[in-house]
Design a protein around this motif. Structure first.
Motif, short mmCIF file in Angstrom:
data_model
loop_
_atom_site.label_atom_id
_atom_site.label_comp_id
_atom_site.label_asym_id
_atom_site.label_seq_id
_atom_site.Cartn_x
_atom_site.Cartn_y
_atom_site.Cartn_z
N PRO A 1 37.93 -77.72 1.51
CA PRO A 1 39.06 -76.88 0.22
C PRO A 1 39.91 -78.10 -0.30
CG PRO A 1 37.99 -75.30 1.11
CD PRO A 1 38.27 -76.45 2.39
N PHE A 2 41.62 -78.86 -1.32
CA PHE A 2 41.43 -79.08 -1.81
C PHE A 2 42.57 -80.28 -0.65
CE2 PHE A 2 41.92 -74.39 -1.50
CZ PHE A 2 42.02 -74.31 -3.53
N MET A 3 41.42 -80.95 0.06
CA MET A 3 41.63 -82.10 0.34
C MET A 3 41.00 -82.99 0.39
SD MET A 3 42.98 -80.37 4.11
CE MET A 3 42.36 -81.92 4.96
N HIS A 4 41.04 -83.02 -1.17
CA HIS A 4 39.87 -83.91 -1.22
C HIS A 4 40.40 -85.93 -1.15
CE1 HIS A 4 37.22 -86.51 -4.10
NE2 HIS A 4 38.09 -87.38 -4.34
N GLY A 5 39.19 -86.71 -0.61
CA GLY A 5 39.44 -87.69 0.11
C GLY A 5 40.40 -87.87 1.29
N VAL A 6 40.36 -87.15 1.98
CA VAL A 6 40.31 -86.96 3.67
C VAL A 6 38.92 -86.10 4.34
CG1 VAL A 6 41.78 -85.21 5.44
CG2 VAL A 6 42.84 -86.20 3.10
N SER A 7 39.05 -87.04 5.21
CA SER A 7 37.67 -86.75 6.28
C SER A 7 37.80 -85.65 7.28
CB SER A 7 37.34 -87.78 6.84
OG SER A 7 36.15 -87.53 7.59
N ALA A 8 37.52 -84.55 7.01
CA ALA A 8 37.74 -83.60 7.59
C ALA A 8 36.28 -82.50 8.25
CB ALA A 8 38.29 -82.05 7.40
#
Length: 325
Positions: A71-78
């Protein structure tokens, strides 16, 4: 109605306390029966998942590539971060339930209220997180192509990084119309149309020579097979359908069975968690109005606690089998 047992010297209730099987009350014993039967159901589901996975192991999706959102980390691969957080929250709610049961044994109403409230909040966060994960899984992120033979083709750059259809698909002057029941014969219809047609994907791929195709076949290094440019063009010529996201018919991440099991097993477990939250809320309000204080017993809290611990334990197995193995 409670049965009675009469002997030469005494008369006592079967569930009166003196001859309770394994020292458990009737209600607690019935909860254990339910837990055992439900455990067998989940065992069957997970066994079926394991059989299917190893039967189609070469095309099974990689969990690290599927569950990458946070959540709230769009575009970040986690990869797996949010699933791990969900698991921690659910396990922590099991701890607060233990504390609620312990407080009930000590007849401390206020502590029971506090710990049950924290348990309910943890359950609601988990159910909401699971719904958010479903939304991302259904929506998809990159898109793929399904061939006439049913194989799945994904797109990558020369470095092997995934490329979304939106980044290269061409826009062609073509009209596409969804078949609905009002326009079809014998109430025929079709799902909503994908964002791009096969022709638009093929034209876009042709205009971007740096793109390659990755198949769903996993190598010994646990990586998807990447084709050469010539092989990619040959495979793309067999394109049949544009796949976006996952449902019970198609899955952009790989094997269709993966999506089927994901929806069924996590949905079934999510239903259990949601049911547990509802039951916890009912017991919570009973504690607030002093129902169990008047009875001089918080056994109902202990019964619902057994169910909650079972739900948490099942998730540990689902998490291990579905996400880690």
């Amino acid at each position: 109605m409670e049965a009675t047992v009469t002997t030469a010297n005494s008369e006592e209730k079967t569930w009166g306390g003196g001859n309770e099987p394994m020292g458990a009350s009737y209600g607690k014993l019935m909860m254990w029966f339910f837990i055992v039967s439900d455990a067998l159901t989940f065992s069957g589901f997970l066994a079926a998942y394991g059989f299917s996975r190893f039967k189609f192991i070469e095309t099974w999706p990689l969990a690290d590539e599927v569950f990458t959102h946070f959540p709230f980390m769009h575009g970040v691969s986690a990869p797996m971060y949010y699933v791990a957080l969900m698991t921690f929250i659910l396990i922590f709610s099991s701890v607060t339930m233990v504390l609620a049961v312990d407080a009930g044994h000590q007849m401390k109403k206020n502590k029971v209220v506090l710990y049950m409230f924290l348990t309910i909040i943890g359950g609601l966060i988990f159910v909401g997180s699971q719904a958010w994960e479903w939304k991302n899984f259904i929506k998809g992120e990159y898109g793929a192509i399904e061939t006439k033979g049913g194989s799945l083709l994904q797109f990558v750059d020369k470095d092997g990084n995934r490329v979304a259809l939106a980044e290269f698909a061409a826009v062609l002057p073509e009209e596409r119309e969804q078949l609905t029941r009002s326009k079809g014969k014998w109430f025929m219809d079709e799902p909503s149309l994908p964002s791009y047609s096969v022709a638009e994907v093929q034209a876009g791929f042709k205009a971007h020579p740096e793109l390659l195709i990755r198949t769903e076949v996993i190598t010994k290094e646990k990586k998807k097979t990447i084709l050469s440019r010539e092989e990619s063009e040959a495979r793309l010529s067999q394109a049949h359908y544009v796949v976006e996201g996952a449902n019970l018919k198609r899955n952009e991440y790989g094997s269709k069975l993966f999506a089927d099991f994901f929806f069924f097993i996590t949905g079934f477990h999510g239903f259990h968690v949601f049911s547990g939250v509802i039951i916890n809320i009912i017991i919570f309000f009973n504690v607030l109005i002093g129902t169990y204080e008047k009875r001089k017993s918080y056994e109902m809290v202990e019964k619902v606690g057994l169910y909650w611990h079972f739900v948490d334990l099942v998730w540990v197995f689902v998490f291990t089998v579905f996400y880690l193995v």
